[in-house]
Design an enzyme around this catalytic site. Sequence first.
Site, PDB file in Angstrom:
ATOM      1  N   GLU A 127      -8.351   9.493   4.762  1.00  0.00           N
ATOM      2  CA  GLU A 127      -8.651   8.622   4.942  1.00  0.00           C
ATOM      3  C   GLU A 127      -9.046   7.319   6.352  1.00  0.00           C
ATOM      4  OE1 GLU A 127      -6.671   5.223   2.387  1.00  0.00           O
ATOM      5  OE2 GLU A 127      -4.902   6.500   3.270  1.00  0.00           O
ATOM      6  N   GLU A 128     -10.022   7.016   6.778  1.00  0.00           N
ATOM      7  CA  GLU A 128     -10.181   6.760   7.810  1.00  0.00           C
ATOM      8  C   GLU A 128      -8.787   6.238   8.950  1.00  0.00           C
ATOM      9  OE1 GLU A 128      -9.491   3.590   8.720  1.00  0.00           O
ATOM     10  OE2 GLU A 128      -8.784   2.942   7.239  1.00  0.00           O
ATOM     11  N   LYS A 180      10.178   3.895   0.177  1.00  0.00           N
ATOM     12  CA  LYS A 180       9.625   3.942  -0.718  1.00  0.00           C
ATOM     13  C   LYS A 180       9.515   5.078  -1.838  1.00  0.00           C
ATOM     14  CE  LYS A 180       5.369   6.896   0.590  1.00  0.00           C
ATOM     15  NZ  LYS A 180       4.345   7.735   1.246  1.00  0.00           N
ATOM     16  N   SER A 229       5.832   4.456   8.292  1.00  0.00           N
ATOM     17  CA  SER A 229       4.901   4.823   9.113  1.00  0.00           C
ATOM     18  C   SER A 229       4.405   4.987  10.610  1.00  0.00           C
ATOM     19  CB  SER A 229       3.521   4.654   7.596  1.00  0.00           C
ATOM     20  OG  SER A 229       2.986   5.493   8.366  1.00  0.00           O
ATOM     21  N   HIS A 230       3.838   4.325  10.715  1.00  0.00           N
ATOM     22  CA  HIS A 230       4.121   4.408  12.360  1.00  0.00           C
ATOM     23  C   HIS A 230       4.003   2.734  12.830  1.00  0.00           C
ATOM     24  CE1 HIS A 230       0.455   2.376   9.196  1.00  0.00           C
ATOM     25  NE2 HIS A 230       0.359   2.009  10.539  1.00  0.00           N
ATOM     26  N   ARG A 279       7.778  -3.018   2.879  1.00  0.00           N
ATOM     27  CA  ARG A 279       8.202  -2.556   3.848  1.00  0.00           C
ATOM     28  C   ARG A 279       8.102  -3.575   4.716  1.00  0.00           C
ATOM     29  NH1 ARG A 279       3.576   1.199   6.379  1.00  0.00           N
ATOM     30  NH2 ARG A 279       3.781   3.078   5.142  1.00  0.00           N
ATOM     31  N   ASP A 309       5.965   8.805  10.556  1.00  0.00           N
ATOM     32  CA  ASP A 309       7.203   9.656   9.201  1.00  0.00           C
ATOM     33  C   ASP A 309       6.002  11.542   9.171  1.00  0.00           C
ATOM     34  OD1 ASP A 309       4.617   8.491   8.794  1.00  0.00           O
ATOM     35  OD2 ASP A 309       5.070   8.391   6.997  1.00  0.00           O
ATOM     36  N   ASP A 361       1.577  10.246  13.479  1.00  0.00           N
ATOM     37  CA  ASP A 361       2.653   9.135  13.476  1.00  0.00           C
ATOM     38  C   ASP A 361       4.197   9.301  13.346  1.00  0.00           C
ATOM     39  OD1 ASP A 361       2.269   9.959  10.924  1.00  0.00           O
ATOM     40  OD2 ASP A 361       2.044   7.508  10.372  1.00  0.00           O
ATOM     41  N   LYS A 400      -0.858  12.577   2.745  1.00  0.00           N
ATOM     42  CA  LYS A 400      -1.785  12.997   3.554  1.00  0.00           C
ATOM     43  C   LYS A 400      -0.362  13.735   4.757  1.00  0.00           C
ATOM     44  CE  LYS A 400      -1.276   8.457   5.714  1.00  0.00           C
ATOM     45  NZ  LYS A 400      -0.938   7.023   5.004  1.00  0.00           N
ATOM     46  N   ASP A 410       2.414  11.500   8.615  1.00  0.00           N
ATOM     47  CA  ASP A 410       1.524  11.967   7.403  1.00  0.00           C
ATOM     48  C   ASP A 410      -0.015  11.947   8.370  1.00  0.00           C
ATOM     49  OD1 ASP A 410       1.748   9.856   7.719  1.00  0.00           O
ATOM     50  OD2 ASP A 410       1.857   9.088   4.935  1.00  0.00           O
ATOM     51  N   ARG A 411       0.229  11.047   9.386  1.00  0.00           N
ATOM     52  CA  ARG A 411      -1.380  11.428   9.895  1.00  0.00           C
ATOM     53  C   ARG A 411      -1.740  11.355  10.883  1.00  0.00           C
ATOM     54  NH1 ARG A 411      -2.122   4.106  10.622  1.00  0.00           N
ATOM     55  NH2 ARG A 411      -1.930   3.835   8.582  1.00  0.00           N
ATOM     56  N   THR A 470       1.179  -1.196  -0.057  1.00  0.00           N
ATOM     57  CA  THR A 470       0.004  -0.287   0.073  1.00  0.00           C
ATOM     58  C   THR A 470       1.000   1.353  -0.008  1.00  0.00           C
ATOM     59  OG1 THR A 470      -1.351  -1.277   1.087  1.00  0.00           O
ATOM     60  CG2 THR A 470      -1.763   1.085   1.183  1.00  0.00           C
TER      61      THR A 470
HETATM   62  C1  G1P Z   1      -2.539   1.714   5.665  1.00  0.00           C
HETATM   63  C2  G1P Z   1      -3.931   1.749   6.153  1.00  0.00           C
HETATM   64  C3  G1P Z   1      -4.247   2.888   4.810  1.00  0.00           C
HETATM   65  C4  G1P Z   1      -2.972   3.968   4.780  1.00  0.00           C
HETATM   66  C5  G1P Z   1      -1.844   3.633   4.757  1.00  0.00           C
HETATM   67  C6  G1P Z   1      -0.372   4.028   4.366  1.00  0.00           C
HETATM   68  O1  G1P Z   1      -2.979   0.364   4.331  1.00  0.00           O
HETATM   69  O2  G1P Z   1      -5.336   0.763   6.261  1.00  0.00           O
HETATM   70  O3  G1P Z   1      -5.357   3.840   4.729  1.00  0.00           O
HETATM   71  O4  G1P Z   1      -2.850   4.208   3.256  1.00  0.00           O
HETATM   72  O5  G1P Z   1      -1.395   2.459   6.238  1.00  0.00           O
HETATM   73  O6  G1P Z   1      -0.452   4.924   5.387  1.00  0.00           O
HETATM   74  P1  G1P Z   1      -2.949  -0.982   4.594  1.00  0.00           P
HETATM   75  O7  G1P Z   1      -2.382  -1.757   6.278  1.00  0.00           O
HETATM   76  O8  G1P Z   1      -4.920  -0.816   5.348  1.00  0.00           O
HETATM   77  O9  G1P Z   1      -3.067  -1.853   3.275  1.00  0.00           O
HETATM   78 ZN    ZN Z   2       2.585   7.660   7.734  1.00  0.00          ZN
END
Ligand code: G1P
Ligand code: ZN
Length: 543
Positions: A363-364, A126, A113-114, A22, A279, A277, A376, A281-282, A18
């Site tokens: 995004e949620e 990335k 990321s997180h 990673r 990096d 988070d 983001k 972006d959240r 996504t």
């Molecule tokens: C998850 C989140 C998605 C976000 C992505 C990167 O991906 O659900 O909304 O864009 O992290 O931060 P997922 O693990 O669900 O594929």
């Molecule tokens: Zn992030």
Amino acid sequence: MEKRTVQTQPIEGQKPGTSGLRKKTKVFMGPHYLENFVQSIWNGIGGAAGKTFVLGGDGRYFNEQAAQVILRMAAASGARKIIVGQNALLSTPAASHLIRKRKTDGGIIMSASHNPGGIDEDFGVKFNIANGGPAPEDVTNRMFEATETLTSYEILEAQDVDLSAIGSHELGGMEIEVVDPVQDYAELMETLFEFDKIRALFAGGFTMKFDAMHAVTGPYAKEILERHLQAAPGTVLNGNPEPDFGGGHPDPNPIWAKPLVDLVMGPDAPDFAAASDGDGDRNMILGRGVYVTPSDSLAVLAANAHLAPGYAAGLAGVARSMPTSRAVDLVAQAKGIECFETPTGWKFFGNLLDAGRVTLCGEESAGTGSDHVREKDGLWAVLLWLNILAETGLSAKDLLMQHWETYGRNYYSRHDYEAVDALNAEAMMNALRSKLSSLPGQTFDAGVVQSADEFAYDDPIDLSRSEGQGIRIVFDGGSRIVFRLSGTGTVGATLRVYLEAYENHSDKLQVSVETALSDIISSAQQIAGIREATGRTKPDVTT
Ligand code: G1P
Ligand code: ZN
């Protein structure tokens, strides 16, 4: 300084998910692992020769070592210039901004990321394209294909470059410009928001806490909130980036940022609180006595963004990922603007933003952003909230309540089942797929199924089609369940179940989320057999 061509072999599993590639940090540190992937990035974009890239990461374990490897490989492949954040740090939105501002050919962001950081935790790489956004699927597919046929990579034999001081260096004929990671980003924020108004808000005694979660946003938040906006010293918590994020999950949600949630729900609550988070972006938004879900935050921002100078002309349109609640759709409807539903992942917003079809998207999963960058942006969302609060004079809680009174409330929750057996998870999804056509008309606790399908997205700009983007089951009355497997996990499979119920009766706008969603939760079990497939009696993480 000698350029070397190193013989290698394809390494399995280097498929970007996504959001980039990673893996466990130790996997990335293994022989040729990072090098193979970086060479495949160059190969996937038609080579690095003559190009300029941005480079930075979230400061997690292995960040600077990886940066040094990437610099040596870029130089060996003939790149013209790399713009790198001091100490190899750049938040993801700041990297996106630099890529755009300096008109580069793209950039490499080192982040998971997180996900937690450390030698036993996660790392990621990335590639973002010249518009500042994550590489779209045709590009990541080419990179993946390159990983499968790779036989060698190019690297320079050289000492590490000093990335601790701002200034220029030369490496094998390539220029390296070390930049302040915060400055350009802070300047951009100042063009979008009315800093004077927000400063006046703080001067009037408005209190705030921002939890940077020991991750990259600390220096950005301190500079912008405490210096530019003159919020009280100590507004930023956990503001020094650490390689292991202080041992925690740098994920701004009620689970991993629980101390902050407890604070706003307690007697010493500040007026407003937020977190970001690993990096940057959240984001998570909180007010005294209230947690704002990311889906609601997107809707509130869409309804009020015009109050900030950067959005005074109104929004061209909005977009949300498919599993995100449909709260923002109601705002778009009321404003008469377009609303797009895209697959999960920020890369799907890029074309819509580039084409000027949307201004805001979200995004949620705690992601909100706009056309100011192509990622983001956590701190941006916080500043937009602050600007709106300063302009309306409302508390975060009152703003949210008024929003629900106007549009109704989309009760929402996501249940994650982590590190489940991948084959079992696939089997569950396959079983669901095979019964989709028989579900409409059947009755479960949440009522009668109105529609059931697997989401596919036809990009209106480049006309590409992305299939298999999650299973959605909609009930009469608008409640909804979405099932999908995560594309960012590093162990087994993660099943995500997204639950949503709409309510617009004014006496039912403040019941507990558990109560509002109980029928939809039991329906998810009835339909998919989650317990049997995962071997779990309850989700590992509920947000
Ligand atoms: C998850 C989140 C998605 C976000 C992505 C990167 O991906 O659900 O909304 O864009 O992290 O931060 P997922 O693990 O669900 O594929
Ligand atoms: Zn992030």
